[in-house]
Design a protein around this motif. Sequence first.
Motif, mmCIF file in Angstrom:
data_model
loop_
_atom_site.group_PDB
_atom_site.id
_atom_site.type_symbol
_atom_site.label_atom_id
_atom_site.label_comp_id
_atom_site.label_asym_id
_atom_site.label_seq_id
_atom_site.Cartn_x
_atom_site.Cartn_y
_atom_site.Cartn_z
ATOM 1 N N PHE B 10 55.616 69.717 -61.278
ATOM 2 C CA PHE B 10 54.288 69.997 -60.740
ATOM 3 C C PHE B 10 54.238 71.464 -60.334
ATOM 4 C CE2 PHE B 10 55.361 65.585 -60.062
ATOM 5 C CZ PHE B 10 54.264 64.932 -60.599
ATOM 6 N N ASP B 11 53.462 72.233 -61.040
ATOM 7 C CA ASP B 11 53.409 73.673 -60.785
ATOM 8 C C ASP B 11 52.125 73.970 -60.018
ATOM 9 O OD1 ASP B 11 53.656 76.381 -60.793
ATOM 10 O OD2 ASP B 11 53.739 76.624 -62.964
ATOM 11 N N PRO B 119 45.658 71.550 -49.809
ATOM 12 C CA PRO B 119 44.895 72.584 -50.515
ATOM 13 C C PRO B 119 45.421 72.768 -51.935
ATOM 14 C CG PRO B 119 46.533 73.605 -49.126
ATOM 15 C CD PRO B 119 46.711 72.111 -48.971
ATOM 16 N N GLY B 120 44.650 73.417 -52.763
ATOM 17 C CA GLY B 120 45.100 73.829 -54.091
ATOM 18 C C GLY B 120 45.132 72.735 -55.128
ATOM 19 N N GLY B 121 45.808 73.055 -56.213
ATOM 20 C CA GLY B 121 45.942 72.119 -57.316
ATOM 21 C C GLY B 121 47.275 72.345 -58.003
ATOM 22 N N CYS B 122 47.527 71.583 -59.045
ATOM 23 C CA CYS B 122 48.790 71.761 -59.766
ATOM 24 C C CYS B 122 48.685 71.299 -61.206
ATOM 25 C CB CYS B 122 49.917 70.995 -59.066
ATOM 26 S SG CYS B 122 49.726 69.213 -59.070
ATOM 27 N N CYS B 123 49.469 71.955 -62.051
ATOM 28 C CA CYS B 123 49.696 71.445 -63.393
ATOM 29 C C CYS B 123 50.715 70.327 -63.281
ATOM 30 C CB CYS B 123 50.272 72.541 -64.285
ATOM 31 S SG CYS B 123 49.105 73.862 -64.567
ATOM 32 N N LEU B 245 45.875 68.471 -61.549
ATOM 33 C CA LEU B 245 45.481 67.611 -60.439
ATOM 34 C C LEU B 245 45.016 68.468 -59.271
ATOM 35 C CD1 LEU B 245 48.646 65.336 -60.721
ATOM 36 C CD2 LEU B 245 46.336 64.787 -61.565
ATOM 37 N N GLY B 246 44.075 67.951 -58.478
ATOM 38 C CA GLY B 246 43.610 68.677 -57.295
ATOM 39 C C GLY B 246 42.508 69.676 -57.600
ATOM 40 N N ASP B 247 42.467 70.764 -56.813
ATOM 41 C CA ASP B 247 41.460 71.824 -56.977
ATOM 42 C C ASP B 247 40.040 71.361 -56.666
ATOM 43 O OD1 ASP B 247 43.068 74.051 -57.702
ATOM 44 O OD2 ASP B 247 43.263 73.265 -59.735
ATOM 45 N N HIS B 248 39.911 70.301 -55.864
ATOM 46 C CA HIS B 248 38.567 69.775 -55.597
ATOM 47 C C HIS B 248 37.708 70.735 -54.791
ATOM 48 C CE1 HIS B 248 41.002 66.220 -56.561
ATOM 49 N NE2 HIS B 248 39.908 65.792 -57.135
#
Lengths: 367, 367
Positions: B10-11, B119-123, B245-248
Amino acid sequence: GFYFHYWALFDGHAGSGAAVMASERLHLHICEQLRDLVEILQDPSPPPICLPHDTKTGSADPNQMSYAEDHGEVPNEAVPRFHLEKAVSHESLVIGAIENAFKHMDDQIERERASQHLPGGCCALAAIYLMGKFYVANAGDSRAIIIRNGEIIPMSREFTPETERQRLQFLALLRPELLGKEFTHLEFPRRIQPKELGKKMLYRDQNMNGWAYKKIEEDDLKFPLIFGEGKKARMMATIGVTRGLGDHDLKVFSSNIHIKPFLSCFPEVRVYDLTQYEHCPDDVLVLGTDGLWDVTNDKEVAGVVMEVLTSYEPNDPCRYTMVAQELVVRSRGVLKERGWRLANDKLGSGDDISVFVIPLGGPGNYT
Amino acid sequence: GFYFHYWALFDGHAGSGAAVMASERLHLHICEQLRDLVEILQDPSPPPICLPHDTKTGSADPNQMSYAEDHGEVPNEAVPRFHLEKAVSHESLVIGAIENAFKHMDDQIERERASQHLPGGCCALAAIYLMGKFYVANAGDSRAIIIRNGEIIPMSREFTPETERQRLQFLALLRPELLGKEFTHLEFPRRIQPKELGKKMLYRDQNMNGWAYKKIEEDDLKFPLIFGEGKKARMMATIGVTRGLGDHDLKVFSSNIHIKPFLSCFPEVRVYDLTQYEHCPDDVLVLGTDGLWDVTNDKEVAGVVMEVLTSYEPNDPCRYTMVAQELVVRSRGVLKERGWRLANDKLGSGDDISVFVIPLGGPGNYT
């Protein structure tokens, strides 16, 4: 100026009007798109990102051009002011020209379909040879392959409800009004019966390649946008191809739901650089309609190509025509008691079959 | 029941919350999706298209099942009543389960991001070994390759503004309100200046792979949805990956324009059947984040894999860890006067680098 070679197959459906018109005009649209690029394509430097004001595309101010060359400076307009500037190749300009030519052809059919009486639509597969490269543009379910030294190089892919499922489902999801309350954007492996409401059934949506179970809801009882498998796959229970020209009046049977918004007139263009390889007279590009490929796979076609070519002298110009003829004859089959049969006793193609066999090397080459 | 093996990278970006949560939970979501399929996947007959009413997915009525087996008949429910019924494979059920697990993971991050401070998101790149097959699921710009007998087999592709341009442009065209009057769905090779209005500039839209010239209009002065090239390509000038995933909560800088509608949480899942080939202890699956692949290509990675593996005994369990370590060290480079340098004196990776090296055969295999 420069010239290009051009071959194309138009496989019509629901009337011949669109196919006939496209066969008479598509090359003119390609000509028109390329005409604007003549100077740019002949200039080995990268295509200009932006052309001067009020100038015809491709004809930059000659004084300014020579100024730059003479003084080893670049004119003010060409100074890269921007940190990020994408390089665009000559090849991608030709691809863009062909893509837009298909669009203009489709627009012309739309404009003239009433006055010229152009019913139906057609798949279009065109091969353009220009400045050392073959550009193969495909919109529909025809197919092109190159056979080089016995090796098969695919030069197109087919556009059908199955191969374009996710694009079509995505559009249907975002524009549900195009489905006219008759269809669901979800795919199911078969029709759902009203009494199955509440059960769990396999489905997939625009994001999925796999399948999963979902509880059947009222909305799922609608007919699936994409339905059927292989040659029987249909979009909106109507059409088995998802790209091509025409079909502006095509509607779902006994409804007012238009098919056209889901069809794309844009081809996929693949490029083959003829200069990268020494071609022999047996190397060919084969274009065929689905009537050929439904009953004959790439390998069988390559086999027929090699078999027929070796039975003629390498410099006999008829040999390529004979290959095309043989491919058609073999795919049609022979009428027996149990219908038209192929050599392997499978059913022959009942569809129309058109084939081009285009030599890539040998005496009549393109240099 | 059955078990599966699982590895994942998960990056994260713009905070570690989403990445950490996904690393703690994604496998649980995969578990949950697969749990419903346990009986179906263990039954060699094709998965049922429809499951009985009010039954938990996958647990069909055992009486009915044995009835069918005992009497050589199929229960009424399973009689194919429909002319068209698509066959769905076990493999595609697993793919669907993994796809939906990513979706549920993303939904969970959305639900809990405020309370859990995520917070944030990930590959996300995950490899699942189940019943003889590897399923490699990728959402983002990490990469997986198999190295088998020295041959490289790609097991993923990257999802970036460049590779997903047409999907993003298509969405922007159909939902222009998502662009907040700040962006145009067209791509241009560079920013356009207001004084260039009326000139002709290269562009491409959602239908095009090539480029063409268009007359610059007022609307074209907006910032392009996709801009930049290679590692510098950004969507809405904000993000360089288009799945994950994330970055909402991610918005375009100093605006109220959300990025999330353009991001997809769905992975592409590729399948590798381990039973189709006899694997030796040197055959491996390599998972790496973009920090690795930015400075090291597939071939170089394969070279390091073979070099390091041959320096250890084939049954030494450390050898795979040593390969991973070596890949990280070599991609980071060595600090010299002019920054971190690789062996070839090119700049090392300044990004985070994570690598898994997973043996496909040998002593510790999966049988």
